[in-house]
Write a protein that holds these residues in place. Sequence first.
Motif, PDB file in Angstrom:
ATOM      1  N   GLY A  55      -9.652  16.681 -12.252  1.00  0.00           N
ATOM      2  CA  GLY A  55      -9.854  16.507 -10.811  1.00  0.00           C
ATOM      3  C   GLY A  55     -10.198  15.048 -10.523  1.00  0.00           C
ATOM      4  O   GLY A  55     -10.437  14.265 -11.447  1.00  0.00           O
ATOM      5  N   HIS A  56     -10.248  14.710  -9.257  1.00  0.00           N
ATOM      6  CA  HIS A  56     -10.507  13.329  -8.842  1.00  0.00           C
ATOM      7  C   HIS A  56     -11.958  12.962  -9.170  1.00  0.00           C
ATOM      8  O   HIS A  56     -12.907  13.663  -8.766  1.00  0.00           O
ATOM      9  N   ALA A  57     -12.124  11.853  -9.893  1.00  0.00           N
ATOM     10  CA  ALA A  57     -13.482  11.460 -10.324  1.00  0.00           C
ATOM     11  C   ALA A  57     -14.371  11.121  -9.134  1.00  0.00           C
ATOM     12  O   ALA A  57     -15.602  11.176  -9.233  1.00  0.00           O
ATOM     13  N   GLY A  58     -13.762  10.829  -7.981  1.00  0.00           N
ATOM     14  CA  GLY A  58     -14.584  10.408  -6.844  1.00  0.00           C
ATOM     15  C   GLY A  58     -14.845  11.516  -5.841  1.00  0.00           C
ATOM     16  O   GLY A  58     -15.802  11.466  -5.084  1.00  0.00           O
ATOM     17  N   THR A  59     -14.033  12.546  -5.886  1.00  0.00           N
ATOM     18  CA  THR A  59     -14.177  13.534  -4.802  1.00  0.00           C
ATOM     19  C   THR A  59     -14.722  14.876  -5.274  1.00  0.00           C
ATOM     20  O   THR A  59     -15.274  15.638  -4.481  1.00  0.00           O
ATOM     21  N   VAL A  60     -14.584  15.202  -6.552  1.00  0.00           N
ATOM     22  CA  VAL A  60     -15.091  16.508  -7.032  1.00  0.00           C
ATOM     23  C   VAL A  60     -16.604  16.394  -7.253  1.00  0.00           C
ATOM     24  O   VAL A  60     -17.041  15.570  -8.053  1.00  0.00           O
TER      25      VAL A  60
END
Length: 416
Positions: free
Chosen positions: A222-227
Amino acid sequence: MNWGRYAQDRLSEIARCSVDEIGVTRFPFTPEHKAAIGVIQSWMVQAGLQVHMDAAGTLIGRKQGPNGVPTFLIGSHQDSVKSGGRYDGIMGVVLGCLALEKLRAEAVELPFSVEILAFADEEGVRFPTALMGPRALAGTFDPAVLDMNDKDGVSLRRALADFGGDPDGVSALARDPSKTAGYLEIHIEQGPVLEVADAALGIVTGICGIERNTVTFAGDTGHAGTVPMDGRRDALVAGSDFISAIHDAAINIPDLRATVGALSLHPNVVNAIPSKVELTLEIRALDDTVRDNFARSARSVGDRISGLRRVDFAMERTYEQPAVPCDINMIGDLEAAVAAIGHTAPRLPSGASHDASAMADLCPTSMLFVRCKDGLSHKPEEFASTEDMGAGIEAVARFLKRIGQSGLSDGKSKHR
Ligand code: HGY
Ligand code: MN
Ligand code: MN
């Protein structure tokens, strides 16, 4: 004659049969192995041996004894790890050849046949298998390993055939145990015990058992910044929990070694959550029950972490070799031979595996360790001194004379 000096010079020469890197890199069935074959062949000829390569790629130097007598085997491996040292394995071939050369120089005729064996692949670094040469002689070779591939997709079958071996002939190499008197492997200790004891030589009591497992944790990327942190199924977090738990458990069990030596990650990029981790778990112990129990506990640790981190866990055993005891009679003969040259050799177990581990399925097996500097091995700094190797050559020559007088020639040796 400075036999140790000869050994040092020969090891310097064959160290050049290597991929041009730091230390020695000489994998089986490669141009480097081919170059090494030529050098080893010259040593065997100089020791008065008849030389041939068998179907498994083992280079064999034979000194025929009187008719009908058994054969005593001395050997080790020609291959190395990547960027390894210049003594691991090949030193046993050098010292075996020089011990026979010494006996030849003294016009000593042994009452049995002798063979020096330079096995192709003990490290199992190029292919996910090892010990094909000694397993072939012991009759424990599994032809299925011929279909295993190296990292370039070359099968062991093809590499062996291209090298001049005969993959379909390997199974026929099994020796007759009744005609095989015993096996001796001379090897650097690869540990600190002999240095601490200030002993040039050591006598091995037994060789550890090994198993290798592939361990997998699978979650979600998953996205490291949004999850959000609490919503993740991060495989690498689970893997790191597992590695630490394994280490912290193993450190409390004497004579057990547990190592996570290799790890791969997916997708392995800076801004994505790791969805999959695959790591190797190698377990070694002198007692197979201790090793089995630890493997069982590792599985339950993995299951616990899998629940905690909400990821999938799998652990598959990919390789196993049992622990083997060395022959008590040959231990005594080695001790007497070492004492005869004015040395005292401690008895010690081997935490490293060796060709001897497989040869023990064929015949009584023994190992003579040579001290190595700081106990270092599998690295360019690996070193054994000229004096210690000279002592090893003298001891092996004495050992061969001693077992010759102990009735080995009539096949009723106490080593059977
Ligand atoms: O892994 C070992 O113990 C050996 O050096 N191959
Ligand atoms: Mn090694
Ligand atoms: Mn070795």
